[in-house]
Design a protein around this motif. Structure first.
Motif, mmCIF file in Angstrom:
data_model
loop_
_atom_site.group_PDB
_atom_site.id
_atom_site.type_symbol
_atom_site.label_atom_id
_atom_site.label_comp_id
_atom_site.label_asym_id
_atom_site.label_seq_id
_atom_site.Cartn_x
_atom_site.Cartn_y
_atom_site.Cartn_z
ATOM 1 N N ILE A 145 18.082 52.713 39.134
ATOM 2 C CA ILE A 145 18.463 51.774 38.079
ATOM 3 C C ILE A 145 19.779 51.071 38.438
ATOM 4 C CG2 ILE A 145 19.182 51.580 35.661
ATOM 5 C CD1 ILE A 145 16.165 52.047 36.065
ATOM 6 N N ARG A 146 20.708 51.802 39.017
ATOM 7 C CA ARG A 146 21.998 51.216 39.385
ATOM 8 C C ARG A 146 21.845 50.017 40.311
ATOM 9 N NH1 ARG A 146 26.519 54.912 42.239
ATOM 10 N NH2 ARG A 146 24.997 54.885 43.921
ATOM 11 N N ASP A 147 20.828 50.034 41.166
ATOM 12 C CA ASP A 147 20.634 48.926 42.111
ATOM 13 C C ASP A 147 20.320 47.622 41.376
ATOM 14 O OD1 ASP A 147 20.917 50.361 44.673
ATOM 15 O OD2 ASP A 147 19.142 51.447 43.995
ATOM 16 N N ILE A 148 19.623 47.720 40.248
ATOM 17 C CA ILE A 148 19.316 46.536 39.447
ATOM 18 C C ILE A 148 20.604 45.943 38.881
ATOM 19 C CG2 ILE A 148 18.228 45.757 37.290
ATOM 20 C CD1 ILE A 148 15.945 47.736 37.920
ATOM 21 N N GLY A 149 21.414 46.804 38.254
ATOM 22 C CA GLY A 149 22.681 46.334 37.695
ATOM 23 C C GLY A 149 23.615 45.762 38.746
ATOM 24 N N ARG A 150 23.639 46.392 39.902
ATOM 25 C CA ARG A 150 24.504 45.910 40.986
ATOM 26 C C ARG A 150 24.074 44.518 41.440
ATOM 27 N NH1 ARG A 150 23.569 49.510 45.282
ATOM 28 N NH2 ARG A 150 25.325 50.850 44.690
ATOM 29 N N ALA A 151 22.758 44.295 41.540
ATOM 30 C CA ALA A 151 22.248 42.995 41.987
ATOM 31 C C ALA A 151 22.635 41.890 41.010
ATOM 32 C CB ALA A 151 20.732 43.056 42.149
ATOM 33 N N VAL A 152 22.514 42.170 39.716
ATOM 34 C CA VAL A 152 22.911 41.186 38.703
ATOM 35 C C VAL A 152 24.408 40.911 38.810
ATOM 36 C CG1 VAL A 152 23.140 40.735 36.231
ATOM 37 C CG2 VAL A 152 21.045 41.796 37.113
ATOM 38 N N GLU A 153 25.181 41.966 38.854
ATOM 39 C CA GLU A 153 26.644 41.830 38.859
ATOM 40 C C GLU A 153 27.136 41.057 40.082
ATOM 41 O OE1 GLU A 153 29.670 44.983 37.537
ATOM 42 O OE2 GLU A 153 29.547 45.258 39.707
ATOM 43 N N GLN A 154 26.637 41.423 41.248
ATOM 44 C CA GLN A 154 27.121 40.778 42.472
ATOM 45 C C GLN A 154 26.802 39.288 42.475
ATOM 46 O OE1 GLN A 154 25.515 43.073 45.755
ATOM 47 N NE2 GLN A 154 27.199 44.538 45.682
ATOM 48 N N TYR A 155 25.688 38.922 41.885
ATOM 49 C CA TYR A 155 25.336 37.508 41.839
ATOM 50 C C TYR A 155 26.171 36.762 40.804
ATOM 51 C CZ TYR A 155 22.653 33.220 41.438
ATOM 52 O OH TYR A 155 22.289 31.892 41.410
ATOM 53 N N VAL A 156 26.264 37.298 39.603
ATOM 54 C CA VAL A 156 26.914 36.598 38.488
ATOM 55 C C VAL A 156 28.417 36.447 38.693
ATOM 56 C CG1 VAL A 156 27.487 36.793 36.036
ATOM 57 C CG2 VAL A 156 25.134 37.200 36.811
ATOM 58 N N LEU A 157 29.062 37.488 39.204
ATOM 59 C CA LEU A 157 30.524 37.451 39.305
ATOM 60 C C LEU A 157 31.012 36.399 40.298
ATOM 61 C CD1 LEU A 157 31.656 41.188 38.995
ATOM 62 C CD2 LEU A 157 31.413 39.425 37.224
ATOM 63 N N LYS A 158 30.148 35.966 41.211
ATOM 64 C CA LYS A 158 30.523 34.910 42.150
ATOM 65 C C LYS A 158 30.867 33.612 41.418
ATOM 66 C CE LYS A 158 26.740 35.021 44.624
ATOM 67 N NZ LYS A 158 25.738 34.730 45.693
ATOM 68 N N PHE A 159 30.333 33.468 40.210
ATOM 69 C CA PHE A 159 30.533 32.227 39.445
ATOM 70 C C PHE A 159 31.601 32.374 38.365
ATOM 71 C CE2 PHE A 159 26.193 32.406 41.055
ATOM 72 C CZ PHE A 159 26.122 31.225 41.767
ATOM 73 N N GLY A 160 32.209 33.542 38.300
ATOM 74 C CA GLY A 160 33.283 33.754 37.339
ATOM 75 C C GLY A 160 32.824 33.963 35.911
ATOM 76 N N TYR A 161 31.544 34.247 35.723
ATOM 77 C CA TYR A 161 31.024 34.468 34.379
ATOM 78 C C TYR A 161 31.231 35.921 33.938
ATOM 79 C CZ TYR A 161 28.535 29.981 34.778
ATOM 80 O OH TYR A 161 28.221 28.655 34.920
ATOM 81 N N GLY A 162 31.071 36.140 32.635
ATOM 82 C CA GLY A 162 31.154 37.489 32.091
ATOM 83 C C GLY A 162 29.767 38.098 31.939
ATOM 84 N N ILE A 163 29.679 39.416 32.106
ATOM 85 C CA ILE A 163 28.420 40.141 31.934
ATOM 86 C C ILE A 163 28.576 41.073 30.738
ATOM 87 C CG2 ILE A 163 26.789 41.761 32.965
ATOM 88 C CD1 ILE A 163 27.855 40.804 35.719
ATOM 89 N N VAL A 164 27.768 40.857 29.717
ATOM 90 C CA VAL A 164 27.850 41.690 28.515
ATOM 91 C C VAL A 164 27.513 43.133 28.870
ATOM 92 C CG1 VAL A 164 26.862 42.096 26.225
ATOM 93 C CG2 VAL A 164 27.306 39.751 27.000
ATOM 94 N N GLU A 165 28.383 44.046 28.475
ATOM 95 C CA GLU A 165 28.194 45.462 28.800
ATOM 96 C C GLU A 165 27.750 46.299 27.606
ATOM 97 O OE1 GLU A 165 31.622 47.032 30.770
ATOM 98 O OE2 GLU A 165 31.545 45.564 32.404
ATOM 99 N N ASP A 166 27.896 45.753 26.398
ATOM 100 C CA ASP A 166 27.544 46.525 25.204
ATOM 101 C C ASP A 166 26.054 46.507 24.898
ATOM 102 O OD1 ASP A 166 30.201 47.079 24.921
ATOM 103 O OD2 ASP A 166 30.543 45.756 23.217
ATOM 104 N N LEU A 167 25.304 45.702 25.630
ATOM 105 C CA LEU A 167 23.857 45.604 25.448
ATOM 106 C C LEU A 167 23.196 45.640 26.819
ATOM 107 C CD1 LEU A 167 24.422 42.693 23.072
ATOM 108 C CD2 LEU A 167 23.147 44.672 22.288
ATOM 109 N N VAL A 168 22.050 46.314 26.897
ATOM 110 C CA VAL A 168 21.395 46.517 28.193
ATOM 111 C C VAL A 168 19.884 46.338 28.062
ATOM 112 C CG1 VAL A 168 23.190 48.100 29.009
ATOM 113 C CG2 VAL A 168 21.206 49.022 27.787
ATOM 114 N N GLY A 169 19.214 46.275 29.210
ATOM 115 C CA GLY A 169 17.762 46.278 29.227
ATOM 116 C C GLY A 169 17.225 47.677 28.963
ATOM 117 N N HIS A 170 15.897 47.842 29.096
ATOM 118 C CA HIS A 170 15.297 49.087 28.629
ATOM 119 C C HIS A 170 13.871 49.231 29.135
ATOM 120 C CE1 HIS A 170 13.114 46.511 25.740
ATOM 121 N NE2 HIS A 170 14.250 45.834 25.720
#
Length: 255
Positions: A145-170
């Motif tokens: 599961i961690r690999d999914i979150g890492r892939a999202v994070e590594q892509y999104v942070l390149k653009f300086g955006y925020g990733i909501v942490e209080d809500l997740v997939g399931h």
């Protein structure tokens, strides 16, 4: 943690739920225009879902009062439709919906522009969508599961955006929300290993500013604390022996 591995029959039911959900989103997409109310969007979504003999997953789920979550601009998720909330030119609107077909759920979300939107909003929507597909690349057996979150994070942070942490997939299946949780960021623990037959909803929720969110007084609508816009993109997917399959799609329709 009890993670459900779906049978062939269950997968077929979820595929049909996903097909109907994709058709519902397509009808909602056509309806998005300045002047429409979020209430009208909800009613249209419910009508389409019921026209296929299905039940809206969200209606009365834990008390949620509508069939379609309609979240505008700084609203991240779970916006409650209203007869007095009109979409305006330049808004962005996130639609989250679920379908129950013969006892099985599919869950998917999309963010659309209302009329002509700014390049900044177009970019936010595009990055959010692509971050889902970055996660798809690693949603294969043997990864965690961690690999999914890492892939999202590594892509999104390149653009300086925020990733909501209080809500997740399931996880999703006979229940709308099942184990495991699917964070959109890298976690310390690996989490469960991905196995064929798992059905999960990956749903990046990305903000143009800071990642912090708050809940409005209705106890449902989640908004960015800094007032920045947010986008949401979600599909229900099946883990297979090979590449993952998106279940919330219909032939001939754009994802």
């Amino acid at each position: 943690m009890a993670i459900s591995i779906k049978s062939e029959r269950e997968i077929e039911l979820m595929k049909e739920a996903g097909r109907i959900l994709a058709l519902t989103h397509e009808e909602l997409k056509k309806a998005i225009k300045p002047g429409i109310t979020t209430y009208e969007i909800d009613k249209l979504g419910e009508e389409v879902i019921r026209s296929y003999g299905c039940i809206p997953s969200f209606l009365n789920y834990n008390g949620y009062p509508a069939s379609i979550c309609v979240s505008v601009n700084e609203e991240v998720v779970h916006g409650i439709p209203s007869k007095t909330r009109f979409l305006k030119e330049g808004d962005i609107v996130s639609l989250d919906a679920g379908v129950i077909y013969e006892g099985y759920h599919s869950d998917a979300a999309r963010t659309y522009g209302v009329g002509k939107i700014s390049p900044e909003n177009e970019h936010l929507i595009a990055v959010t969508k692509q971050s889902f597909f970055e996660a798809m690349k690693v949603a294969v057996p043997g990864n965690h599961i961690r690999d999914i979150g890492r892939a999202v994070e590594q892509y999104v942070l390149k653009f300086g955006y925020g990733i909501v942490e209080d809500l997740v997939g399931h996880g999703v299946g006979a229940n709308l929300h099942e184990d495991p949780e699917i964070p959109n960021f890298e976690t310390i623990k690996k989490g469960p290993k991905l196995k064929p037959g798992m059905t999960i909803a990956i749903e990046p929720m990305i903000t143009a500013g800071d990642y912090e969110v708050d809940w409005l007084d209705d106890d449902w609508t989640v908004v960015t604390v800094d007032g920045s816009n947010a986008a949401h993109y979600e599909n229900t997917i099946l883990i297979t022996e090979d590449k993952p399959i998106i279940l919330s799609q219909a032939e001939g329709l754009e994802l």
